[in-house]
Write an enzyme that holds these catalytic residues in place. Structure first.
Site, short mmCIF file in Angstrom:
data_model
loop_
_atom_site.label_atom_id
_atom_site.label_comp_id
_atom_site.label_asym_id
_atom_site.label_seq_id
_atom_site.Cartn_x
_atom_site.Cartn_y
_atom_site.Cartn_z
N SER A 155 0.84 -1.20 0.00
CA SER A 155 0.00 0.00 0.00
C SER A 155 0.87 1.25 0.00
O SER A 155 2.01 1.22 0.49
CB SER A 155 -0.89 0.01 1.25
OG SER A 155 -1.58 1.24 1.38
N TYR A 211 -1.83 0.05 10.64
CA TYR A 211 -1.99 -0.45 9.28
C TYR A 211 -0.78 -0.06 8.42
O TYR A 211 -0.23 -0.90 7.69
CB TYR A 211 -3.27 0.13 8.66
CG TYR A 211 -3.48 -0.27 7.22
CD1 TYR A 211 -3.85 -1.58 6.89
CD2 TYR A 211 -3.30 0.64 6.18
CE1 TYR A 211 -4.04 -1.96 5.58
CE2 TYR A 211 -3.48 0.27 4.86
CZ TYR A 211 -3.86 -1.03 4.56
OH TYR A 211 -4.04 -1.40 3.24
#
Length: 263
Positions: A143, A156
Site C-alpha cells: 500500500s 496499518y
C-alpha cells in the site's frame, strides 16, 4: 489482456471481494487457472456458484491467514491434489483506522498476523516448490500507506511498511533464481475494505473523488504477471508525493497536515 497468464495457475489470497475478486474474474477470462484462498466459507461457496465464473477454471480453498497451522494445512491440501503454483498474489489484508490510543490490542495483533506474518508464512510454504520447479512469481499487495504515514493508520501503515521491507529483502535473496518478486502499492481503492477500516465513514467521504476503481487496479496488477517489474505504484501522483515526503518529511508534514488528518 496479458497473454502470459493463459494456462498459468495463479493463487490469490483474499480473492472473494475487492480487487481480489476482480483479479479472479479477469484472470479466468484470460484463461488462467485461479485458486482462491479465503477464510469465509460462505463467500467461497458463492464464488463457486457464480454463473459468470463457471466457464473458467476456478478452485477454492479455505485458509485463515492469521493462523500458521491453517496456512500450512491449506498449502498441503492443494499440493496433495497436484495443484502447482506459477504465481502467488498475496492480496489478503485487513485494516482498521484508529488513533493509537483508541486501538484495541486484539485488532493490532490481527492486522500484523494477517498482513505480515500470514503473508510471510504462506511464502515460506510455497517458495520451496517454486524453487524446485525453477519458475514462479510472487506479487505482494502492499500500500502507499507503507510509504507515507498518516494519522489513524499508524498500525496499518506499519504492517504495509513491514511488507515492503520484507519483499525488498526477499527480492535480493532470490536474485540468483528465476523467481520474480513484484510489490504493488495502491492508494485507496473503492472496495468493501473500508466497511471495516473506516468505521466513521469520514475517510471515504473525504477521499471519494480520488479513490481508484478496483477493475482498473486489477487490470494493472495482472499486466505485471510474467514481467520483471519491481514495483507497481498507483496512482502515480500519490507515489510522487511519497517520494517528496521522504526527501523533506518535516516540510511536507507542516504543509499537508490538514490533508493527512482527513481520516
Amino acid at each position: 489482456m496479458n497473454d502470459l497468464v493463459k494456462n498459468k495457475t495463479i493463487w490469490i489470497t483474499g480473492g472473494t471481494s475487492g480487487i481480489g475478486l476482480e483479479m479472479t474474474r479477469q484472470l479466468l477470462e484470460q484463461g488462467a487457472t485461479v485458486i482462491v484462498l479465503a477464510r469465509n466459507e460462505k463467500k467461497l461457496l458463492q464464488l463457486q456458484d457464480d454463473a459468470t465464473l463457471k466457464k473458467g477454471n476456478l478452485m477454492t480453498q479455505m485458509i485463515e491467514m492469521s493462523n500458521e497451522d491453517s496456512i500450512k494445512q491449506a498449502v498441503k491440501t492443494l499440493f496433495n491434489k497436484g495443484i502447482i503454483v506459477d504465481v502467488l498474489i498475496n492480496n489478503a489484508g485487513i485494516g482498521i483506522f484508529d488513533h493509537i490510543l483508541d486501538s484495541k490490542s486484539e485488532e493490532i495483533r490481527e492486522m500484523f498476523d494477517v498482513n505480515v506474518l500470514g503473508s510471510i508464512t504462506l511464502i515460506k510454504e510455497i517458495l520451496p516448490h517454486m524453487l524446485k520447479n525453477q519458475r514462479g512469481q510472487i506479487i505482494q499487495i502492499a500500500s502507499q500507506a507503507g510509504k507515507l504515514a498518516t494519522p489513524k493508520s499508524s498500525v496499518y501503515g506499519a504492517t504495509k511498511h513491514a511488507i515492503l521491507g520484507f519483499s525488498n529483502a526477499l527480492r535480493l535473496e532470490l536474485a540468483d533464481t528465476p523467481i520474480q518478486m513484484t510489490v504493488v502499492n495502491p492508494g485507496p481503492i473503492r472496495t468493501p475494505f473500508f466497511n471495516v477500516a473506516d468505521k466513521s465513514g469520514t475517510y471515504v467521504t473525504n477521499m471519494e473523488k480520488i479513490m481508484l476503481k478496483p477493475e482498473i487496479v486489477a487490470q494493472k496488477i495482472i499486466k505485471t504477471i510474467g514481467s520483471s517489474k519491481r514495483e507497481l505504484n498507483l496512482p502515480w501522483w500519490m507515489n510522487f508525493g511519497a517520494k517528496i515526503y521522504h526527501l523533506m518529511p518535516g516540510v511536507i508534514e507542516k504543509i499537508a497536515s490538514k490533508q493527512f488528518n482527513k481520516k
